[in-house]
Design a protein around this motif. Sequence first.
Motif, PDB file in Angstrom:
ATOM      1  N   LEU A  57      14.261 -24.797  28.688  1.00 55.97           N
ATOM      2  CA  LEU A  57      13.097 -25.314  27.976  1.00 55.97           C
ATOM      3  C   LEU A  57      11.841 -25.013  28.787  1.00 55.97           C
ATOM      4  CD1 LEU A  57      14.565 -28.784  26.944  1.00 55.97           C
ATOM      5  CD2 LEU A  57      14.172 -26.826  25.422  1.00 55.97           C
ATOM      6  N   PRO A  58      10.723 -24.664  28.114  1.00 55.64           N
ATOM      7  CA  PRO A  58       9.505 -24.295  28.841  1.00 55.64           C
ATOM      8  C   PRO A  58       8.820 -25.498  29.477  1.00 55.64           C
ATOM      9  CG  PRO A  58       9.096 -24.318  26.487  1.00 55.64           C
ATOM     10  CD  PRO A  58      10.570 -24.544  26.660  1.00 55.64           C
ATOM     11  N   ALA A  59       8.336 -25.295  30.698  1.00 52.02           N
ATOM     12  CA  ALA A  59       7.576 -26.342  31.381  1.00 52.02           C
ATOM     13  C   ALA A  59       6.138 -26.340  30.886  1.00 52.02           C
ATOM     14  CB  ALA A  59       7.608 -26.124  32.890  1.00 52.02           C
ATOM     15  N   SER A  60       5.491 -27.476  31.023  1.00 55.43           N
ATOM     16  CA  SER A  60       4.108 -27.612  30.574  1.00 55.43           C
ATOM     17  C   SER A  60       3.296 -28.262  31.683  1.00 55.43           C
ATOM     18  CB  SER A  60       4.033 -28.471  29.304  1.00 55.43           C
ATOM     19  OG  SER A  60       2.691 -28.740  28.963  1.00 55.43           O
ATOM     20  N   GLY A  61       2.581 -27.444  32.436  1.00 54.16           N
ATOM     21  CA  GLY A  61       1.717 -27.999  33.462  1.00 54.16           C
ATOM     22  C   GLY A  61       0.549 -28.730  32.817  1.00 54.16           C
ATOM     23  N   GLN A  62       0.219 -29.917  33.314  1.00 52.87           N
ATOM     24  CA  GLN A  62      -0.884 -30.672  32.709  1.00 52.87           C
ATOM     25  C   GLN A  62      -2.224 -30.035  33.047  1.00 52.87           C
ATOM     26  OE1 GLN A  62       0.342 -34.759  34.057  1.00 52.87           O
ATOM     27  NE2 GLN A  62       0.013 -35.220  31.913  1.00 52.87           N
ATOM     28  N   VAL A  63      -3.114 -30.068  32.077  1.00 52.68           N
ATOM     29  CA  VAL A  63      -4.435 -29.468  32.217  1.00 52.68           C
ATOM     30  C   VAL A  63      -5.380 -30.485  32.859  1.00 52.68           C
ATOM     31  CG1 VAL A  63      -6.390 -28.479  30.973  1.00 52.68           C
ATOM     32  CG2 VAL A  63      -4.040 -28.038  30.183  1.00 52.68           C
ATOM     33  N   PRO A  64      -5.969 -30.175  34.035  1.00 51.54           N
ATOM     34  CA  PRO A  64      -6.906 -31.109  34.651  1.00 51.54           C
ATOM     35  C   PRO A  64      -8.233 -31.140  33.891  1.00 51.54           C
ATOM     36  CG  PRO A  64      -6.713 -29.129  35.997  1.00 51.54           C
ATOM     37  CD  PRO A  64      -5.722 -28.987  34.881  1.00 51.54           C
ATOM     38  N   VAL A  65      -8.670 -32.345  33.533  1.00 49.71           N
ATOM     39  CA  VAL A  65      -9.908 -32.535  32.777  1.00 49.71           C
ATOM     40  C   VAL A  65     -10.850 -33.415  33.602  1.00 49.71           C
ATOM     41  CG1 VAL A  65     -10.960 -33.416  30.668  1.00 49.71           C
ATOM     42  CG2 VAL A  65      -8.695 -32.354  30.578  1.00 49.71           C
ATOM     43  N   LEU A  74      10.493 -32.512  38.496  1.00 52.77           N
ATOM     44  CA  LEU A  74      10.321 -31.609  37.363  1.00 52.77           C
ATOM     45  C   LEU A  74       8.904 -31.691  36.810  1.00 52.77           C
ATOM     46  CD1 LEU A  74      13.633 -32.378  35.409  1.00 52.77           C
ATOM     47  CD2 LEU A  74      13.214 -30.477  36.976  1.00 52.77           C
ATOM     48  N   MET A  75       8.397 -30.543  36.374  1.00 53.49           N
ATOM     49  CA  MET A  75       7.139 -30.520  35.637  1.00 53.49           C
ATOM     50  C   MET A  75       7.366 -31.107  34.249  1.00 53.49           C
ATOM     51  SD  MET A  75       4.559 -29.086  37.292  1.00 53.49           S
ATOM     52  CE  MET A  75       3.516 -28.252  36.104  1.00 53.49           C
ATOM     53  N   PRO A  76       6.318 -31.647  33.623  1.00 47.35           N
ATOM     54  CA  PRO A  76       6.468 -32.058  32.218  1.00 47.35           C
ATOM     55  C   PRO A  76       6.870 -30.856  31.368  1.00 47.35           C
ATOM     56  CG  PRO A  76       4.422 -32.911  33.146  1.00 47.35           C
ATOM     57  CD  PRO A  76       4.976 -31.940  34.144  1.00 47.35           C
ATOM     58  N   LEU A  77       7.577 -31.125  30.290  1.00 48.61           N
ATOM     59  CA  LEU A  77       8.036 -30.056  29.415  1.00 48.61           C
ATOM     60  C   LEU A  77       7.135 -29.926  28.199  1.00 48.61           C
ATOM     61  CD1 LEU A  77      11.904 -30.595  29.434  1.00 48.61           C
ATOM     62  CD2 LEU A  77      10.579 -28.946  30.735  1.00 48.61           C
ATOM     63  N   ALA A  78       7.005 -28.693  27.715  1.00 47.89           N
ATOM     64  CA  ALA A  78       6.229 -28.427  26.499  1.00 47.89           C
ATOM     65  C   ALA A  78       7.107 -28.668  25.282  1.00 47.89           C
ATOM     66  CB  ALA A  78       5.706 -26.994  26.519  1.00 47.89           C
ATOM     67  N   VAL A  79       7.713 -29.837  25.243  1.00 44.33           N
ATOM     68  CA  VAL A  79       8.631 -30.226  24.176  1.00 44.33           C
ATOM     69  C   VAL A  79       8.302 -31.657  23.784  1.00 44.33           C
ATOM     70  CG1 VAL A  79      11.053 -30.543  23.529  1.00 44.33           C
ATOM     71  CG2 VAL A  79      10.422 -28.759  25.161  1.00 44.33           C
ATOM     72  N   HIS A  80       8.242 -31.904  22.487  1.00 40.59           N
ATOM     73  CA  HIS A  80       7.989 -33.262  22.022  1.00 40.59           C
ATOM     74  C   HIS A  80       9.095 -34.177  22.543  1.00 40.59           C
ATOM     75  CE1 HIS A  80       7.333 -36.674  19.401  1.00 40.59           C
ATOM     76  NE2 HIS A  80       6.199 -36.121  19.004  1.00 40.59           N
ATOM     77  N   PRO A  81       8.766 -35.363  23.078  1.00 38.15           N
ATOM     78  CA  PRO A  81       9.798 -36.262  23.614  1.00 38.15           C
ATOM     79  C   PRO A  81      10.916 -36.581  22.635  1.00 38.15           C
ATOM     80  CG  PRO A  81       7.613 -37.039  24.244  1.00 38.15           C
ATOM     81  CD  PRO A  81       7.405 -35.904  23.289  1.00 38.15           C
ATOM     82  N   VAL A  82      10.578 -36.757  21.354  1.00 40.25           N
ATOM     83  CA  VAL A  82      11.606 -37.030  20.344  1.00 40.25           C
ATOM     84  C   VAL A  82      12.572 -35.856  20.252  1.00 40.25           C
ATOM     85  CG1 VAL A  82      12.019 -37.389  17.888  1.00 40.25           C
ATOM     86  CG2 VAL A  82      10.166 -38.610  19.019  1.00 40.25           C
ATOM     87  N   ALA A  83      12.038 -34.644  20.263  1.00 46.90           N
ATOM     88  CA  ALA A  83      12.886 -33.455  20.181  1.00 46.90           C
ATOM     89  C   ALA A  83      13.752 -33.319  21.422  1.00 46.90           C
ATOM     90  CB  ALA A  83      12.018 -32.215  19.997  1.00 46.90           C
ATOM     91  N   LEU A  84      13.177 -33.580  22.595  1.00 46.35           N
ATOM     92  CA  LEU A  84      13.955 -33.461  23.832  1.00 46.35           C
ATOM     93  C   LEU A  84      15.136 -34.422  23.831  1.00 46.35           C
ATOM     94  CD1 LEU A  84      14.423 -32.311  26.622  1.00 46.35           C
ATOM     95  CD2 LEU A  84      12.801 -33.988  27.534  1.00 46.35           C
TER      96      LEU A  84
END
Length: 342
Positions: free
Chosen positions: A215-223, A123-133
């Motif tokens: 729940l929406p997925a949140s792809g990490q932004v490469p920096v 799974l991709m990371p989710l755009a949801v705060h871990p506490v909320a998830l």
Amino acid sequence: PDSKVWRLYEVLLYRYVQRQSQLEVADQLGLSIRHLGRLETQAIQVLAERLRPALRPRPGDGGESTAAEEAGSLLTEELAWLSQSTPAETADSAAILRAVVDLVQPVATRHNVTIELAPCPPLMPLAVHPVALRQILLSLFGAAIRAAPGQRISITVTARPAEVEVRVRADRPAQPVADKSIAESLDMARRLAATFNGALAIDSSSEAQEAILTLPASGQVPVLAIDDNENTLQLFQRYATNTRYRLLPATSLAGALEVAREASPRIIVLDVMMPDIDGWEVLGRLRQHPLTGHVPIVVCTILAEEELALSLGAAGFVRKPVSREAFLSALDQACPVAPAAR
């Protein structure tokens, strides 16, 4: 001030006001992770005891009649805080899902409910705060358990391009369960999910009861971070841990271009004080290179030259030494979160 009290204050300040990770705070205070965890618990207990007298309703002040309103107000405040903290937080959905299933297992046993968790795909990371998830899943699973005593509950997870779907299916009991807490838990899960542009749908039309959480997925932004000091790169790596950013370190221009060729960074963090090459020259070359010319560059230096950096094409500027909050804020400004991801 009293050293013990001051230490508890520091723990609360760094962990819950400045939102630093346990590793960062442990390093800063010279503590082990386990010791820091004990201090966190103690600090929260002390804070709760100090706040209790102020929150206790006085006789005749109508506290009982306004209890529901106060609860609703507190929930609204909590949802606002979680929503505002989303850009800097991602959730490891697979790990949290398994942990929540383990957590509700004693409740399932008490209700004679069997939980079947299907193998979870990557799974991709989710755009949801871990506490909320965690709370969304706890509310959803708890409601399903209470609504299906003596039955079987199956949980399946599906990964989609931009979202994750959690489907909870429970066999319908012979007699309907009259428990208002079921509806309250589902409402809580629905409100929390909606805060992060997710949704919870309930289907009771078939022989089984089914809840579908998306729940929406949140792809990490490469920096791409360019700095000749490996300690600084390691610090930035810690700053990026458990955020929506994935740090790609490089100690030279050649190495940076190689990383850019392979990973297509969306932000570049550049130190202009490097021994082998003029950082200002590097800034100009990055602005002109076809691999990086379109990428916003944040200059991170000990020099007080913000005006120069911006005039040469930098999208942002942070002064060393830089805190985690300032570092992540600069990244957020260079790559704002789309409204749908909040």
